[in-house]
Design a protein around this motif. Sequence first.
Motif, PDB file in Angstrom:
ATOM      1  N   LYS A 107       7.087   9.247  -6.727  1.00 28.78           N
ATOM      2  CA  LYS A 107       5.768   9.683  -6.230  1.00 28.78           C
ATOM      3  C   LYS A 107       4.757   8.558  -6.369  1.00 28.78           C
ATOM      4  CE  LYS A 107       6.370  14.556  -7.374  1.00 28.78           C
ATOM      5  NZ  LYS A 107       7.012  14.887  -8.642  1.00 28.78           N
ATOM      6  N   CYS A 108       3.762   8.554  -5.471  1.00 27.71           N
ATOM      7  CA  CYS A 108       2.689   7.560  -5.538  1.00 27.71           C
ATOM      8  C   CYS A 108       1.856   7.819  -6.788  1.00 27.71           C
ATOM      9  CB  CYS A 108       1.816   7.669  -4.290  1.00 27.71           C
ATOM     10  SG  CYS A 108       0.255   6.809  -4.414  1.00 27.71           S
ATOM     11  N   ARG A 109       1.474   6.735  -7.525  1.00 27.04           N
ATOM     12  CA  ARG A 109       0.709   6.888  -8.765  1.00 27.04           C
ATOM     13  C   ARG A 109      -0.666   7.502  -8.488  1.00 27.04           C
ATOM     14  NH1 ARG A 109       1.039   4.360 -13.722  1.00 27.04           N
ATOM     15  NH2 ARG A 109       2.503   2.781 -13.031  1.00 27.04           N
ATOM     16  N   GLN A 110      -1.246   7.172  -7.296  1.00 32.07           N
ATOM     17  CA  GLN A 110      -2.597   7.640  -6.975  1.00 32.07           C
ATOM     18  C   GLN A 110      -2.582   9.085  -6.459  1.00 32.07           C
ATOM     19  OE1 GLN A 110      -5.109   5.669  -7.747  1.00 32.07           O
ATOM     20  NE2 GLN A 110      -3.727   3.980  -8.296  1.00 32.07           N
ATOM     21  N   CYS A 111      -1.845   9.327  -5.363  1.00 37.17           N
ATOM     22  CA  CYS A 111      -1.964  10.624  -4.690  1.00 37.17           C
ATOM     23  C   CYS A 111      -0.792  11.550  -5.013  1.00 37.17           C
ATOM     24  CB  CYS A 111      -2.076  10.420  -3.171  1.00 37.17           C
ATOM     25  SG  CYS A 111      -0.568   9.770  -2.415  1.00 37.17           S
ATOM     26  N   ARG A 112       0.177  11.082  -5.772  1.00 38.27           N
ATOM     27  CA  ARG A 112       1.353  11.870  -6.167  1.00 38.27           C
ATOM     28  C   ARG A 112       2.156  12.351  -4.958  1.00 38.27           C
ATOM     29  NH1 ARG A 112       2.798  10.098 -10.271  1.00 38.27           N
ATOM     30  NH2 ARG A 112       4.033  11.880 -10.897  1.00 38.27           N
ATOM     31  N   HIS A 129       0.846  -1.186   0.000  1.00 39.37           N
ATOM     32  CA  HIS A 129       0.000   0.000   0.000  1.00 39.37           C
ATOM     33  C   HIS A 129       0.882   1.236   0.000  1.00 39.37           C
ATOM     34  CE1 HIS A 129      -2.930  -2.938   1.356  1.00 39.37           C
ATOM     35  NE2 HIS A 129      -3.889  -2.060   1.111  1.00 39.37           N
ATOM     36  N   CYS A 130       0.352   2.349  -0.565  1.00 36.92           N
ATOM     37  CA  CYS A 130       1.059   3.624  -0.445  1.00 36.92           C
ATOM     38  C   CYS A 130       1.031   4.018   1.027  1.00 36.92           C
ATOM     39  CB  CYS A 130       0.364   4.683  -1.294  1.00 36.92           C
ATOM     40  SG  CYS A 130       0.820   6.354  -0.844  1.00 36.92           S
ATOM     41  N   PRO A 131       2.186   4.349   1.622  1.00 37.59           N
ATOM     42  CA  PRO A 131       2.202   4.709   3.049  1.00 37.59           C
ATOM     43  C   PRO A 131       1.369   5.962   3.333  1.00 37.59           C
ATOM     44  CG  PRO A 131       4.445   4.427   2.183  1.00 37.59           C
ATOM     45  CD  PRO A 131       3.518   4.415   1.016  1.00 37.59           C
ATOM     46  N   HIS A 132       1.099   6.774   2.302  1.00 43.25           N
ATOM     47  CA  HIS A 132       0.388   8.030   2.515  1.00 43.25           C
ATOM     48  C   HIS A 132      -1.127   7.876   2.326  1.00 43.25           C
ATOM     49  CE1 HIS A 132       0.028  12.319   2.946  1.00 43.25           C
ATOM     50  NE2 HIS A 132      -0.673  12.378   1.837  1.00 43.25           N
ATOM     51  N   CYS A 133      -1.546   7.452   1.124  1.00 47.29           N
ATOM     52  CA  CYS A 133      -2.987   7.381   0.853  1.00 47.29           C
ATOM     53  C   CYS A 133      -3.531   5.969   1.018  1.00 47.29           C
ATOM     54  CB  CYS A 133      -3.296   7.902  -0.555  1.00 47.29           C
ATOM     55  SG  CYS A 133      -2.669   6.823  -1.861  1.00 47.29           S
ATOM     56  N   ARG A 134      -2.646   5.008   1.292  1.00 48.78           N
ATOM     57  CA  ARG A 134      -3.018   3.618   1.508  1.00 48.78           C
ATOM     58  C   ARG A 134      -3.645   2.952   0.290  1.00 48.78           C
ATOM     59  NH1 ARG A 134      -2.876   2.551   7.234  1.00 48.78           N
ATOM     60  NH2 ARG A 134      -2.221   4.483   8.224  1.00 48.78           N
TER      61      ARG A 134
END
Length: 288
Positions: free
Chosen positions: A100-105, A75-80
Amino acid sequence: MIDTTPTWVWLLTACVGAVAGSFIGMVAHRLPMLMMRQWRADVAEFLSQMPLDGTLITPISTALTTDNPPPTAIHCPHCRAPLAIYDAIPIISYLWLQGKCRQCRHAISPQYLAIESISIVLTLMVVAVLGAGIHAVLALIFVWIGIALSAIDYQTKLLPDRLVLPLGMIGLVANSMGLFASASHAIFGAVAGFVLLWLINALYRLITNQDGMGLGDAKLLAAIGAWLGVWQLPMVLLIASTLGVVVGLHKRWRLGQNAAFAFGPCLVAAAIVSLLFGERLLAWLFSY
Ligand SMILES: [Zn+2]
């Protein structure tokens, strides 16, 4: 001597290092959070058994219930947001997504990239120096646990027993067959490693009235002593404290103060140097 190892062996070794690095990154991220949750649970349980008024208990139990579960590595540690397989390829995914995370950048910690890179380099080095065999396999276990410990110590100034104790045990078992040191040297190494740093710390505390190093460093040097044997410990301490002085001076120069820093990574780096090149270094020293 001409190296006849085929290229695919090195590529495969690098891939093993990358996958191990990716796993180490996950452990280094999750283990401190799991420990924190365990401590909170222990403290809450301890306090709930004491006849206190509710004022002290409430904030902790609230903190417990509102605590989110630690995110998993996929999971992305930020937006999960869950990561796809192609977003979890060591190094390549990080560079492709520009960190950067693909979802929340949201920026992903460059620590993952650093751990994966260090793991690849050290894995290649271990195989290059020790060749394929039982020594290399064991040395890789040492190196990988060492990287995880360094990352955790760097972030949290903690060296979890959950990693240090197994590390020491594996060293003792390996040396019961005399793989890196004789069994008796390994046992003396484990004891001397702990006592040495404990004494240094006690002396430092006597003089300055504050802790210089934690017991975690003493336990880590005990584990290192179990791997390398008692006679390599002076060299490990010498290299580690030289590194420590350099890091300390750098911190002081950059932050303009006596900032505390993690000594664990210095010990691990010194131990890896000794594990791979110790005998050659000692032979070179004694040739003078
Ligand atoms: Zn995200």
